[in-house]
Design an enzyme around this catalytic site. Structure first.
Site, short mmCIF file in Angstrom:
data_model
loop_
_atom_site.label_atom_id
_atom_site.label_comp_id
_atom_site.label_asym_id
_atom_site.label_seq_id
_atom_site.Cartn_x
_atom_site.Cartn_y
_atom_site.Cartn_z
N ARG A 68 -45.38 -41.68 -25.32
CA ARG A 68 -45.55 -42.63 -24.20
C ARG A 68 -46.91 -43.29 -24.32
O ARG A 68 -47.94 -42.62 -24.24
CB ARG A 68 -45.44 -41.93 -22.85
CG ARG A 68 -45.68 -42.86 -21.70
CD ARG A 68 -45.56 -42.25 -20.33
NE ARG A 68 -46.11 -43.19 -19.36
CZ ARG A 68 -46.94 -42.85 -18.38
NH1 ARG A 68 -47.32 -41.60 -18.22
NH2 ARG A 68 -47.40 -43.77 -17.56
N HIS A 112 -50.92 -49.91 -17.12
CA HIS A 112 -51.62 -48.65 -16.80
C HIS A 112 -53.03 -48.99 -16.37
O HIS A 112 -54.02 -48.65 -17.02
CB HIS A 112 -51.60 -47.72 -18.02
CG HIS A 112 -51.85 -46.26 -17.72
ND1 HIS A 112 -51.02 -45.24 -18.14
CD2 HIS A 112 -52.85 -45.65 -17.04
CE1 HIS A 112 -51.51 -44.08 -17.76
NE2 HIS A 112 -52.62 -44.30 -17.08
N GLU A 157 -48.20 -44.97 -12.01
CA GLU A 157 -48.81 -44.44 -10.78
C GLU A 157 -49.36 -45.51 -9.83
O GLU A 157 -50.58 -45.55 -9.53
CB GLU A 157 -49.93 -43.48 -11.15
CG GLU A 157 -49.46 -42.31 -11.98
CD GLU A 157 -50.56 -41.31 -12.27
OE1 GLU A 157 -50.22 -40.25 -12.81
OE2 GLU A 157 -51.72 -41.57 -11.93
N ASN A 278 -45.32 -37.88 -12.66
CA ASN A 278 -46.60 -37.39 -13.17
C ASN A 278 -47.10 -36.34 -12.19
O ASN A 278 -47.30 -36.66 -11.01
CB ASN A 278 -47.63 -38.52 -13.27
CG ASN A 278 -47.26 -39.56 -14.30
OD1 ASN A 278 -46.23 -39.47 -14.96
ND2 ASN A 278 -48.12 -40.56 -14.45
N TYR A 280 -49.95 -33.11 -11.42
CA TYR A 280 -51.17 -32.40 -11.81
C TYR A 280 -51.52 -31.28 -10.83
O TYR A 280 -51.87 -30.18 -11.23
CB TYR A 280 -52.35 -33.38 -11.93
CG TYR A 280 -52.22 -34.26 -13.13
CD1 TYR A 280 -51.54 -35.47 -13.06
CD2 TYR A 280 -52.71 -33.86 -14.36
CE1 TYR A 280 -51.38 -36.26 -14.19
CE2 TYR A 280 -52.55 -34.64 -15.50
CZ TYR A 280 -51.89 -35.84 -15.40
OH TYR A 280 -51.72 -36.63 -16.51
N GLU A 340 -46.03 -37.12 -17.24
CA GLU A 340 -47.39 -36.64 -17.44
C GLU A 340 -47.56 -35.28 -16.78
O GLU A 340 -47.15 -35.11 -15.62
CB GLU A 340 -48.45 -37.56 -16.83
CG GLU A 340 -48.82 -38.79 -17.59
CD GLU A 340 -49.94 -39.57 -16.91
OE1 GLU A 340 -49.96 -40.80 -17.05
OE2 GLU A 340 -50.75 -38.93 -16.19
O1 LIG Z 1 -52.38 -39.53 -13.90
C1 LIG Z 1 -53.33 -40.28 -14.08
O2 LIG Z 1 -54.28 -40.31 -13.33
C2 LIG Z 1 -53.29 -41.19 -15.19
O3 LIG Z 1 -52.02 -41.52 -15.47
C3 LIG Z 1 -54.02 -40.74 -16.40
O4 LIG Z 1 -54.48 -41.97 -16.86
C4 LIG Z 1 -55.14 -39.77 -16.17
O5 LIG Z 1 -56.06 -39.92 -17.18
C5 LIG Z 1 -54.62 -38.37 -16.20
O6 LIG Z 1 -53.79 -38.17 -15.23
C6 LIG Z 1 -55.69 -37.35 -16.03
O7 LIG Z 1 -56.27 -37.44 -14.79
#
Ligand SMILES: O=C(O)[C@H](O)[C@@H](O)[C@H](O)[C@H](O)CO
Length: 423
Positions: A68, A112, A157, A278, A280, A340
């Site tokens: 990607r 992006h 995002e 995505n 985290y 992600e």
């Molecule tokens: O999710 C995001 O913020 C973006 O897509 C990425 O560009 C970041 O770099 C990654 O997530 C780490 O924070």
């Protein structure tokens, strides 16, 4: 991990973005973007513009089925409008040909975050015209690359652009509009819909999203904190998922939207081939204190191990997020891809990253066992790279990058992921 299995056609990938790795910001006719003049410089970054063959060879060695990447809008249209820059198209021809020759499927993000400066100066995502210009840009990419791109993602995002770029000013363009940033969400949603139409008209085979999603937890079970968490959930998650999947906006937000927006909902709610998530970390919210203009207060999620980027590590929240989506959007949710997931840790012997990825893959497997149709997973990121307003300190790569020499060194996590994807 040994007993963790995924279907043989599960798509394993890695993700990057143009501004975070390419460098060469003033080469071959590329125009300036909002990030070129915001925070630390990414004029060189990972110098991928010149070293892409080496990076594609790393991906081939890794054995992933998909890569990607993102196109840089200012490299294709230096001023965000008009005929494409032939040298910009030629770079992505070279890159995508190399990726395809390596037997890897390109998954392309159209945008992006690197808005052309001229587009931002004309109002950026605060104005409706940007959605129209974005669709023109997407049509150019579709016409030129639909023969090689396997999956398309119009916007990365949009939530982060709206909240961090226009709401609290932490990211480019650095506006602090608080709820005044809500129109940027609508214009990005509209841009998504128009771009899906333009890409399909250009012969795109598969189109979806890469939305940032996270469970929002109230800090206590009290009504006020729960209401605050509901509000933040509407802003972070439902403001972007509901119009795309259900064709409507969350009730909390509607009063903040002009009636004219409703007419755009059918354009936004284009049928999709996949829904990219995505993930985290989870978020936490509390009732707003006195004088706080927002209906919530963002709070840190405490009590969990953390990454070097100070993110709490909560794999179970990914399972809960996916199962929650499966329930809320039942009958409207296309196959899901984790577009992600990753973490920042230092060093080549990055056991902590291996543990992070393994735990999140277990969470994905649990969600699949609970009925969620997850078809693939992309690690953020192939390379250490430019982490936006945090610059080069956070390291998210499976490959270490020495920014002085541009030497690439696969980490232990690279070897671990290679073994996993080869199974
Ligand atoms: O999710 C995001 O913020 C973006 O897509 C990425 O560009 C970041 O770099 C990654 O997530 C780490 O924070």
């Amino acid at each position: 991990m040994e007993n963790l299995s995924f279907p043989s056609d599960f798509l394993w990938g890695v993700s990057t973005s143009a501004f975070q790795i390419e460098g060469a910001t003033s080469e071959d006719g590329r125009g300036p973007s909002v990030w070129d003049t915001f925070g630390e410089s990414a004029d060189v970054a990972c110098d991928h513009y010149h070293r892409y063959r080496e990076d594609v060879a790393l991906m081939a060695d890794l054995g992933v089925g998909a890569y990607r990447m993102s196109f840089a809008w200012p490299r294709i249209q230096p001023d965000g409008a008009g005929v494409p820059n032939p040298k910009g198209l030629a770079f992505y021809d070279r890159l995508l040909d190399a990726v395809c020759e390596a037997g890897i499927s390109p998954v392309a993000t159209v945008y992006h975050w690197d808005t052309p400066r001229a587009v931002e100066d004309a109002g950026g995502w605060l104005v409706r015209d940007t959605a129209e210009r974005f669709a023109e840009y997407a049509a150019i990419l579709g016409a030129h690359f639909a023969d090689r791109v396997k999956m398309w993602i119009p916007l990365n995002e949009p939530m982060v652009t709206s909240i961090y770029g226009y709401g609290i000013g932490e990211y480019a363009p650095g506006e602090v509009l608080l709820l005044g940033a809500v129109p940027t969400a609508h214009h990005q949603n509209l841009a998504h819909g128009l771009a899906v139409q333009a890409l399909r008209a250009a012969g795109a085979r598969s189109v979806g999203t890469a939305n940032h999603h996270a469970p929002v937890w109230p800090v206590t079970d009290g009504d006020a904190d729960r209401d605050a968490a509901e509000w933040l959930d509407a802003l972070l998650n439902r403001l972007f998922a509901d119009p795309v999947l259900l064709g409507g906006y969350p009730e909390e937000i509607i009063e903040h939207l002009p009636d004219s927006y409703v007419a755009d909902l059918p354009t936004i709610a284009q049928p999709l081939d996949f829904y990219g998530v995505n993930y985290y970390e989870p978020y936490a919210a509390a009732a707003p204190g006195p004088g706080n203009p927002l209906p919530f207060e963002l709070r840190a999620v405490e009590g969990y191990p953390r990454t070097t980027n100070d993110s709490p590590i909560v794999p179970g929240a990914l399972r809960d997020l996916l199962v929650g989506f499966h329930r809320r959007y039942a009958g409207h949710l296309p196959p899901v891809y984790i577009t992600e997931n990753g973490c920042s840790f230092d060093g080549i012997h990055d056991i902590a990253r291996i543990k992070f990825l393994a735990a999140h893959l277990i969470a994905v497997r649990e969600a699949m066992d609970a009925g969620v149709d997850v078809r693939g997973y992309f690690v953020w990121s192939l390379l250490d790279n430019f982490e936006w307003s945090k610059g080069y300190q956070p390291r998210f790569g499976l490959v270490h990058v020495d920014y002085r020499t541009q030497r690439r060194t696969p980490k232990d996590s690279f070897t671990w992921y290679r073994k996993l994807v080869s199974r």
